[in-house]
Write an enzyme that holds these catalytic residues in place. Structure first.
Site, PDB file in Angstrom:
ATOM      1  CE  LYS A  44     -46.501  14.114 -22.170  1.00 56.00           C
ATOM      2  NZ  LYS A  44     -47.103  13.042 -22.673  1.00 56.00           N
ATOM      3  CB  SER A  83     -45.489  12.030 -26.060  1.00 58.29           C
ATOM      4  OG  SER A  83     -46.505  11.892 -25.030  1.00 58.29           O
ATOM      5  CB  SER A  94     -47.182   8.999 -24.229  1.00 63.64           C
ATOM      6  OG  SER A  94     -47.289   9.184 -25.642  1.00 63.64           O
TER       7      SER A  94
END
Lengths: 476, 484
Positions: free
Chosen positions: B76, B151, B175
């Site tokens: 990420k 997210s 998330s």
């Protein structure tokens, strides 16, 4: 009509090896931005890790001033934007500091007064903004960012600049005794903010205060406080009120001026720093630190008076500076020197030159060993104290070795009574007018005669014998 | 090859049936052809990956086999990667190259994994739909008109579309789990403190936790073992010993008592409820006992979260001021102007909204009413969980209140958006571990089953998840877009 009320917040840089929350070095004077790692730069993703050495130093301070050491003190974030504050917040302690309470005794004109401490807390220093390096830009040096500080907050219990300066000096001396700070004020290792307000004489209600920021010398503290007291008195005298604000002391103009008012004051939005755990301190750690405390100024003072028979006045001077007191004791170590005479020498000769050159003990050009040698030669009457003073000046100014001077130059005191007799007789003969004056009661003229004999002997005459001879001969 | 799990790829590589370079190229090619439909990657690190893969292949040929040697991974874009761009989904860090590796990155590199790219995400991890990314929306592989959740939307979508066998994520209020639920993959958020946060760009420090996306519970367990553990660079990381999660989760399943919070089912969407109840039935038949429990205060979770998280973020994001790194505005008059313009230009709307909310919540005069109150609620929620875990081993519920929604559907309604996290935030507030795994579909869109455990009970969670995946096949379903 007005009484002033003063409280001090002292910022002391701790002399830990690395920074309070990062492994970067804390050495002063390195090239700009070479002692700032990713953590000090506030790079994305970095986290602070508390330096235990700083915690131990804060505890030492707390123990020395009789404070309570709080378990589980909390680091908070003080949020504000400033270019030399990389994270946009300073990590400090807010609601729960590591050190709570405590007291410091000050003595002024022989009178003792206790100044209570509110607290002392750990925090990180900011970097430095440099505004005079480039014409249209400011530069940032982050070497200092993250240097550990303890902020020592006093109660508003000082009544004038003299007390404030004495308190500041005592704290300054203490942190050096504890070995937790070099206390170097020029380099900013020791600086203070002064909170000053005036109240009606006898009233218990405090007036509105002004805070003077970042004063970094004893002299400036004194003048800043005095000026601020005067400024506020003028305002109150004409019936106006003092505005709560932060002020700056400008030593070049010797005045304080407004920095920001309460209305413009930052809302720091303090909250506990989620990156750091509460500081857990075990009773064992406190005990361990307690058992390893160095001798503190008050204990050393008592010892000097008892062990060396020094006056309180002399003792205070020697003990106020840990290094000076060690310099003194190093001279006495393994020697028969008279402590009183040694103390006198340091206070009159050494400190006079040190003050003239603004030198601290570690920068003295004369080592305690060399001074010991010199004083031993005075004590065994090899040289006169007048000669010793000359030699000392040469040692100080040119770093000359006292052995070389005394031995190579055949420096010796003239203690031969016969030889001195002749000289004394000559002087008396050639100054008959002064002799008459002396004999008619002008005792002070003895010094003149001693001086003349000394001049004749090029300073090598034994003053004790000269005095004796002169007194005898002038009686007649 | 892209349908293989991490556990299978590990064997292939160790037995030299495929080289790391071949595997790397295979996934890079897939990303190049398929990701134009998804936008799940912000950057591809092809050159870096090939170099790494060659190194690993050489090691394997010499008999030195690291535990995850040669397995491709997507990070990420919130994790700092030395020498590679780390954008955090923001214009602010569009060109930021980190000078150091996050601990998670360091650990997975050491384990021999090969970073193939950095995945798209909501800006600074603030969002539940991946629509706040400066680098564009991520699309849900099951239907590109829908969001993948957020997210960590890019990390979830890329694993779902078989563009990568596994990826990292971060979870502050859901998330990892919510996008895992919306894209039909497994995602685990460990206990707060289990995994170091060093080098993970902070959103809300007391809630943030790194985790893993994979397609199976077993793979989650394999990777979790490698990212967990005490880190001297993170004071909030735990010194608790790290078990071998893979071994633990594959041990013979023993009966468990599982709590179902009545509040989670209250007013729940009919299909979600049906699918969830079906999974309970399956587990009931296979050795689990169920028990109704109550987590009364969990409803307050979103409100408390929306004070604590913005408060921390308002402070954490202060460092992005245009002075030392990141976006700096041109033609500024003075330092205040530099701050204002750089931050106005560098941050997107959602980030600004949260900074403002957080600044407000911490302001003098409001601190007690908002921040302190929220912290008290947090304590109450924690205590309720602690009570519940006296009676049950694990807690089960749907991960999200519904399946994926359409792109644009909630982007102008922050409150509706925040409610997508209603089942996930309370575990962050309590610091508990939780996982989402596929449990079925609503129409053509996946739904996730959330397993919540007590502190440091990741092994129990993974054990139940693995057991569930032995008796169901939801985790093997794949979106059409991923091809064969």
């Amino acid at each position: 009509m007005w009484e002033s009320v003063i409280g001090l917040e002292i910022h002391v840089q701790l002399n830990t090896k690395s920074k309070i929350f990062s492994p970067a070095s804390t050495n002063f004077g390195a090239p700009q931005n070479t002692q700032a790692c990713a953590i000090d730069l506030g790079m994305p993703g970095v986290l602070p890790v508390l330096n235990e050495e700083a915690v131990i130093m804060a505890i030492k301070f707390g123990i020395a001033v009789g404070s309570e050491i709080l378990d589980n003190s909390i680091f908070a974030r003080k949020n504000y934007f400033y270019p030399d504050l990389p994270k946009g917040y300073q990590i400090s302690q807010y609601e729960i500091p590591i050190v709570s309470g405590g007291a410091m005794e000050i003595i002024i004109n022989g009178k003792s007064k206790i100044i209570n401490l509110t607290r002392a807390h750990l925090e990180e220093d900011a970097g430095k903004s440099i505004h005079d390096l480039y014409p249209n830009e400011s530069a940032i040096d982050l070497n200092r960012a993250g240097t550990p500080l303890i902020e020592i907050v006093s109660e508003p219990e000082m009544e004038n600049a003299e007390e404030a300066v004495q308190y500041l000096k005592n704290i300054h001396s203490l942190v050096q005794y504890l070995g937790i700070s070099d206390g170097n004020m020029q380099e900013g290792s020791f600086r203070c903010d002064a909170n000053i307000s005036l109240k009606k004489k006898g009233s218990t209600k405090l007036g509105t205060r002004a805070e003077i920021k970042n004063i970094n010398s004893f002299k400036y503290v004194e003048s800043a406080i005095n000026h601020e007291i005067e400024r506020q008195a003028v305002i109150l005298d004409r019936g106006d009120s003092v505005v709560q604000e932060t002020r700056l002391y400008d030593p070049s103009k010797d005045e304080t001026r407004s920095m920001r008012s309460k209305v413009e004051a930052n809302d720091y939005r303090y909250f506990p720093d989620p990156d750091l755990l509460p500081v857990s301190i075990s009773q064992e750690l406190i005990e361990e630190i307690k058992s390893n405390m160095p001798e503190l100024p008050s204990a050393k003072k008592t010892r000097f008076i008892n062990q060396y028979g020094l006056s309180e006045y002399d003792t205070i001077i020697l003990v106020s500076d840990r290094e000076l007191s060690e310099y003194f004791e190093n001279i006495l170590k393994d020697s028969d020197l008279n402590p009183k005479m040694t103390a006198n020498w340091i206070i009159t000769e050494v400190l006079a030159l040190a003050k003239k050159n603004y030198l601290s003990v570690k920068d003295y050009p004369v080592s305690s060993e060399d001074l010991k040698y010199l004083l031993s030669n005075v004590a065994n009457e090899t040289i006169s104290s007048k000669q010793a003073k000359d030699v000392f000046e040469r040692m100080w100014d040119n770093k000359e070795n006292p052995r070389d001077i005394i031995e190579n130059e055949g420096m010796k005191q003239i203690s031969d009574v016969g030889e001195l007799n002749k000289i004394v007789d000559n002087i008396i003969k050639n100054n008959y007018k002064s002799v008459e004056e002396y004999q008619s009661g002008k005792d002070k003229l003895l010094g003149f005669f001693v001086g003349q004999v000394m001049k004749e002997t090029q300073g090598q005459g034994n003053p004790k014998i000269i005095n004796q001879l002169l007194k005898e001969k002038l009686k007649k | 090859m892209h349908n293989k799990t991490v556990s299978e790829l590990k064997k292939y590589l160790e037995e030299k049936k495929i080289s790391s370079v071949e595997l790397t190229k295979h996934f890079v090619d897939r990303i190049k052809t398929i990701d134009s439909h998804l936008n799940s990657f912000i950057s591809l690190t092809e050159e870096y990956a090939i170099t790494q893969a060659k190194k690993i292949d050489l090691e394997i040929s010499k008999g030195k086999i690291r535990p995850l040697a040669g397995i491709p991974l997507a990070q990420k874009d919130i994790f700092c990667t030395k020498g590679l761009k780390t954008t955090c989904g923001s214009k602010m860090l569009e060109n930021f190259i980190s000078p150091y590796n996050a601990t998670v990155v360091e650990k997975l590199n050491d384990a021999g994994m090969v970073i193939i790219g950095k995945t798209n995400m909501d800006e600074f991890a603030m969002g539940s739909s991946n629509e706040t990314s400066y680098f564009g929306d991520v699309k849900n592989p099951w239907d590109t008109e829908y969001v993948p959740g957020g997210s960590s939307g890019g990390s979830a979508a890329s694993v779902a579309a078989r563009l990568i066998p596994c990826s990292t994520g971060t979870d502050t209020g859901g998330s990892i789990r919510q996008p895992a639920s919306l894209t039909g993959v497994c995602g685990i958020k460990p206990t707060y403190g289990r995994v170091s946060r060093y080098g993970m760009i902070a959103f809300a420090s007391s809630l943030d936790q790194a985790g893993i996306f994979t397609r199976t519970a077993e793979d989650c367990a394999i990777l979790l073992t490698h990212i967990s553990g005490y880190d001297p660079k993170d004071s909030t990381s735990s010194r608790k010993e790290v078990p071998d999660y893979e071994k633990e989760c594959k041990q013979k399943f023993t009966s468990m008592t599982i709590g179902i919070p009545v509040e989670f089912l209250d007013g729940l969407d009919d299909t979600v409820k049906e699918v969830f109840e079906e999974s309970i039935k399956v587990l009931e038949k296979n050795g689990c006992k169920f028990k109704k429990i109550s987590l009364k205060s969990s409803k307050l979770g979103v409100s408390a979260y929306q004070v604590v998280a913005p408060a921390e973020c308002s402070s954490n994001l202060s460092r992005f001021d245009g002075v030392r790194f990141g976006h700096r505005a041109d033609n500024t008059k003075n330092i205040d102007d530099l701050y204002k313009k750089s931050r106005s230009e560098g941050f997107g709307q959602e980030v600004k909204r949260r900074i403002l909310i957080g600044t407000y919540a911490l302001s003098a005069g409001y601190y007690d009413a908002y921040y302190l109150k929220a912290q008290k609620i947090r304590k109450v929620i924690s205590n309720e969980f602690a009570e519940a875990f006296k009676e049950v081993d694990l807690i089960l519920g749907p991960t999200a209140p519904d399946c994926a929604f359409k792109i644009g559907e909630k982007s102008n309604d922050p409150i509706a958006m925040y409610l997508s996290d209603v089942f996930t935030v309370s575990t962050n507030l309590a610091g508990l571990p939780a996982m989402s795994l596929p449990m079925g579909f609503k129409n053509h869109l996946p739904l996730g089953l959330q397993i919540i455990g007590n502190h440091f009970d990741e092994a129990k969670i993974l054990s139940l998840a693995h057991h569930y995946q032995q008796i169901t096949d939801w985790h093997t379903k794949k979106p059409k877009l991923s091809g064969d």
